[in-house]
Motif scaffolding. Sequence first.
Motif, PDB file in Angstrom:
ATOM      1  N   ASP A   1     -27.103 -21.095  65.204  1.00  0.00           N
ATOM      2  CA  ASP A   1     -27.873 -20.561  66.329  1.00  0.00           C
ATOM      3  C   ASP A   1     -28.740 -19.396  65.850  1.00  0.00           C
ATOM      4  N   PRO A   2     -29.974 -19.676  65.379  1.00  0.00           N
ATOM      5  CA  PRO A   2     -30.612 -20.974  65.223  1.00  0.00           C
ATOM      6  C   PRO A   2     -30.419 -21.498  63.801  1.00  0.00           C
ATOM      7  N   ILE A   3     -31.009 -22.684  63.517  1.00  0.00           N
ATOM      8  CA  ILE A   3     -31.088 -23.156  62.140  1.00  0.00           C
ATOM      9  C   ILE A   3     -32.180 -22.322  61.464  1.00  0.00           C
ATOM     10  N   GLU A   4     -31.777 -21.444  60.559  1.00  0.00           N
ATOM     11  CA  GLU A   4     -32.730 -20.506  59.977  1.00  0.00           C
ATOM     12  C   GLU A   4     -33.396 -21.049  58.716  1.00  0.00           C
ATOM     13  N   TYR A   5     -32.720 -21.960  58.048  1.00  0.00           N
ATOM     14  CA  TYR A   5     -33.267 -22.489  56.806  1.00  0.00           C
ATOM     15  C   TYR A   5     -32.745 -23.901  56.630  1.00  0.00           C
ATOM     16  N   HIS A   6     -33.651 -24.842  56.369  1.00  0.00           N
ATOM     17  CA  HIS A   6     -33.261 -26.246  56.266  1.00  0.00           C
ATOM     18  C   HIS A   6     -32.801 -26.564  54.841  1.00  0.00           C
ATOM     19  N   LEU A   7     -31.572 -27.068  54.762  1.00  0.00           N
ATOM     20  CA  LEU A   7     -30.957 -27.374  53.471  1.00  0.00           C
ATOM     21  C   LEU A   7     -30.964 -28.886  53.258  1.00  0.00           C
ATOM     22  N   PRO A   8     -31.602 -29.389  52.207  1.00  0.00           N
ATOM     23  CA  PRO A   8     -31.636 -30.842  51.976  1.00  0.00           C
ATOM     24  C   PRO A   8     -30.251 -31.388  51.691  1.00  0.00           C
ATOM     25  N   GLY A   9     -29.969 -32.566  52.235  1.00  0.00           N
ATOM     26  CA  GLY A   9     -28.702 -33.229  51.985  1.00  0.00           C
ATOM     27  C   GLY A   9     -27.548 -32.729  52.829  1.00  0.00           C
ATOM     28  N   ILE A  10     -27.830 -31.834  53.781  1.00  0.00           N
ATOM     29  CA  ILE A  10     -26.791 -31.253  54.638  1.00  0.00           C
ATOM     30  C   ILE A  10     -27.150 -31.527  56.103  1.00  0.00           C
ATOM     31  N   VAL A  11     -26.167 -31.941  56.897  1.00  0.00           N
ATOM     32  CA  VAL A  11     -26.402 -32.191  58.328  1.00  0.00           C
ATOM     33  C   VAL A  11     -26.342 -30.856  59.068  1.00  0.00           C
ATOM     34  N   GLN A  12     -27.467 -30.439  59.632  1.00  0.00           N
ATOM     35  CA  GLN A  12     -27.527 -29.161  60.341  1.00  0.00           C
ATOM     36  C   GLN A  12     -27.780 -29.402  61.827  1.00  0.00           C
ATOM     37  N   THR A  13     -26.983 -28.752  62.679  1.00  0.00           N
ATOM     38  CA  THR A  13     -27.145 -28.890  64.124  1.00  0.00           C
ATOM     39  C   THR A  13     -27.326 -27.508  64.735  1.00  0.00           C
ATOM     40  N   GLN A  14     -27.983 -27.475  65.884  1.00  0.00           N
ATOM     41  CA  GLN A  14     -28.294 -26.204  66.545  1.00  0.00           C
ATOM     42  C   GLN A  14     -27.696 -26.164  67.939  1.00  0.00           C
ATOM     43  N   VAL A  15     -27.080 -25.031  68.274  1.00  0.00           N
ATOM     44  CA  VAL A  15     -26.427 -24.916  69.576  1.00  0.00           C
ATOM     45  C   VAL A  15     -27.462 -24.863  70.696  1.00  0.00           C
ATOM     46  N   SER A  16     -27.031 -25.282  71.873  1.00  0.00           N
ATOM     47  CA  SER A  16     -27.863 -25.237  73.080  1.00  0.00           C
ATOM     48  C   SER A  16     -26.929 -25.028  74.263  1.00  0.00           C
ATOM     49  N   LYS A  17     -27.455 -25.113  75.459  1.00  0.00           N
ATOM     50  CA  LYS A  17     -26.622 -24.927  76.654  1.00  0.00           C
ATOM     51  C   LYS A  17     -25.498 -25.961  76.716  1.00  0.00           C
ATOM     52  N   SER A  18     -25.802 -27.193  76.323  1.00  0.00           N
ATOM     53  CA  SER A  18     -24.806 -28.266  76.405  1.00  0.00           C
ATOM     54  C   SER A  18     -24.077 -28.508  75.081  1.00  0.00           C
ATOM     55  N   TYR A  19     -24.545 -27.858  74.014  1.00  0.00           N
ATOM     56  CA  TYR A  19     -23.937 -28.034  72.691  1.00  0.00           C
ATOM     57  C   TYR A  19     -23.579 -26.651  72.161  1.00  0.00           C
ATOM     58  N   THR A  20     -22.399 -26.180  72.521  1.00  0.00           N
ATOM     59  CA  THR A  20     -21.965 -24.839  72.142  1.00  0.00           C
ATOM     60  C   THR A  20     -21.248 -24.879  70.799  1.00  0.00           C
ATOM     61  N   PHE A  21     -20.922 -23.700  70.268  1.00  0.00           N
ATOM     62  CA  PHE A  21     -20.157 -23.649  69.019  1.00  0.00           C
ATOM     63  C   PHE A  21     -18.831 -24.389  69.174  1.00  0.00           C
ATOM     64  N   ALA A  22     -18.174 -24.206  70.332  1.00  0.00           N
ATOM     65  CA  ALA A  22     -16.862 -24.834  70.547  1.00  0.00           C
ATOM     66  C   ALA A  22     -16.973 -26.352  70.638  1.00  0.00           C
ATOM     67  N   SER A  23     -17.878 -26.846  71.506  1.00  0.00           N
ATOM     68  CA  SER A  23     -18.017 -28.294  71.662  1.00  0.00           C
ATOM     69  C   SER A  23     -18.590 -28.926  70.398  1.00  0.00           C
ATOM     70  N   GLY A  24     -19.503 -28.208  69.748  1.00  0.00           N
ATOM     71  CA  GLY A  24     -20.092 -28.711  68.509  1.00  0.00           C
ATOM     72  C   GLY A  24     -19.069 -28.853  67.407  1.00  0.00           C
ATOM     73  N   LEU A  25     -18.164 -27.880  67.317  1.00  0.00           N
ATOM     74  CA  LEU A  25     -17.135 -27.934  66.277  1.00  0.00           C
ATOM     75  C   LEU A  25     -16.172 -29.091  66.522  1.00  0.00           C
ATOM     76  N   ARG A  26     -15.815 -29.300  67.792  1.00  0.00           N
ATOM     77  CA  ARG A  26     -14.927 -30.439  68.109  1.00  0.00           C
ATOM     78  C   ARG A  26     -15.609 -31.755  67.768  1.00  0.00           C
ATOM     79  N   SER A  27     -16.889 -31.872  68.117  1.00  0.00           N
ATOM     80  CA  SER A  27     -17.624 -33.108  67.826  1.00  0.00           C
ATOM     81  C   SER A  27     -17.799 -33.309  66.331  1.00  0.00           C
ATOM     82  N   THR A  28     -18.045 -32.212  65.627  1.00  0.00           N
ATOM     83  CA  THR A  28     -18.247 -32.286  64.173  1.00  0.00           C
ATOM     84  C   THR A  28     -17.019 -32.834  63.465  1.00  0.00           C
ATOM     85  N   LEU A  29     -15.834 -32.463  63.935  1.00  0.00           N
ATOM     86  CA  LEU A  29     -14.604 -32.928  63.304  1.00  0.00           C
ATOM     87  C   LEU A  29     -14.470 -34.443  63.384  1.00  0.00           C
ATOM     88  N   ARG A  30     -15.103 -35.063  64.395  1.00  0.00           N
ATOM     89  CA  ARG A  30     -15.050 -36.523  64.518  1.00  0.00           C
ATOM     90  C   ARG A  30     -15.980 -37.204  63.517  1.00  0.00           C
TER      91      ARG A  30
END
Length: 562
Positions: A336-365
């Motif tokens: 929050d936010p994506i400050e620098y784009h890293l090649p070969g790495i999946v980067q996601t950015q938080v929003s109202k519906s995608y918080t650190f908590a929900s994002g982390l749970r989804s990422t584990l899947r």
Amino acid sequence: MAQFTDDTKRDERLGELRRREEEQLAEMLAGKYGVDYVDLTNKSIDTDALRLIPEDVARATEVAAFRKINKKVFVGMRAPEREDSIKSIRALESLGYEARRFIVSRASLEHAWERFRDISYATETEAGVLTLSNETIQQMLAVVKTLKDLKEAVAGHSASKDVHRVSRILEVIMAGALSLGASDVHLEPEDEIVRMRCRLDGVLTEITQFDFTTYGLISSRIKLLSGLKLNIKNAAQDGRFSIVVNEKEIEIRSSVLPGAYAETIVMRILDPSTIALPFEKLGFDSYLMKIFEAEIAKPNGLILNTGPTGSGKTTTLYAFLRRVHDPGIKIVTIEDPIEYHLPGIVQTQVSKSYTFASGLRSTLRQDPDIIMVGEIRDAEVAATAVHASLTGHLVFSTLHTNDAAGTFPRLISMGISPEILGASLTVAMAQRLVRKLCTNCAVKVPIEGDTKVAIDALIKTTPHPEDLPEDHGSMWIPKGCEKCGGLGYKGRITVVEVILMDREMEAAVRTTSSERELWKAAQHQDIRRMAHDGVIKVLRGVTSFEELDRMVNLHDDTLFDR
């Protein structure tokens, strides 16, 4: 009342389900036709791009131009084969624009079309007030090289009667900020004037002042660029816009707060070149490099970097990620936010519906090997991060504490069991950024008086004294020259401290929350504190004692408990 609440929650869930289904449908359609997909519902819309297609045409043909970089325009559309949509896009191309097409949902289009209200609300009393030229910014970068250049250029355009003066002022501000390496620009209304300051190497420096008439136009311009509402002046707003310089896209994050006299605006500059430091350039000594190399190579664990906002935590974590990146592992970030784009790495950015908590749970899947969480803000994120580190993942994150020892009581206060903490947390580190002395004008002086007393006391308790220079009686102070803009400093470097989780620390964490006792338990690790790390840099001439004293507590009693 309870029934009403249940119905409301049910309706909200159904609405969210429908929205997800619509986005999934748009994404499938994009895959079918080989066109890119984008979800605009949580993105700022570039009103300069939006105005390229008139509102009635955009709504009738279900298209929306949502971003513009020079002559390249990004256009969202519902159906890739719809003839009237294609006609609208070709009309853009006939004007010399290069249109890049995206499939979007109806919700995305509605979100974009809402910005037409802002455009209609903006009264263009001055021709050209709604232009900001990336080409002009690039040209001005060659002219605005020093603080003096920036002050004179801003003052000159402020006094001008040119109808383009507001855009010119903003172009000068952006060019000057980039040229000087400023991290943010502050516009602060006071009783009679509006003050403009830039943060250079972590220190705010006054540039110039505006009258309220000029500031009103600048404020409206920044709001339009950032996709913010012009008619809201009594609530906080956050937005963003981008500029392109030398084929490098730089994101500007805008924050607007209601103030006593007018709205205060801060523009944070996210320049990828200032964040993309390699591991070796962070300022770590050789023994620390070995520690970090060993810790980030582990298959699981939790590595936390602590410190205040702007202390370089994210830059350090990015350097760690680049160091461990390998085609054979999967790395996912939540930022929050994506400050620098890293090649070969999946980067996601938080929003109202995608918080650190929900994002982390989804990422584990997603079965990642390494996860970076931008910040641990609450108990839910802390618990999930700890759980991830215990189930075979290496987790990097940041936390707000004063020092490395404060990490342990902070996590315990978030509900993490001390027993679990001992098994999950592997590294607690803290860092600050101190300004580096200008190598062109720094002056060597003898160490005397209270400064000598403080430095000698720290030298006596510094682990790894072999890294100390032979000369303990001299240091360097800033002078100021043309190369550093008269400041005496140019650039910043990290001072850092680390605590590793081992048997002694596990026992201490279970029995005490006292930071003094935790530091005593860590003494056997023989790792320097920030003050010790900084004193070595002072004696080497990297920074000044005054600068170190400004950023780090050099009189903390726990420094001398040895």
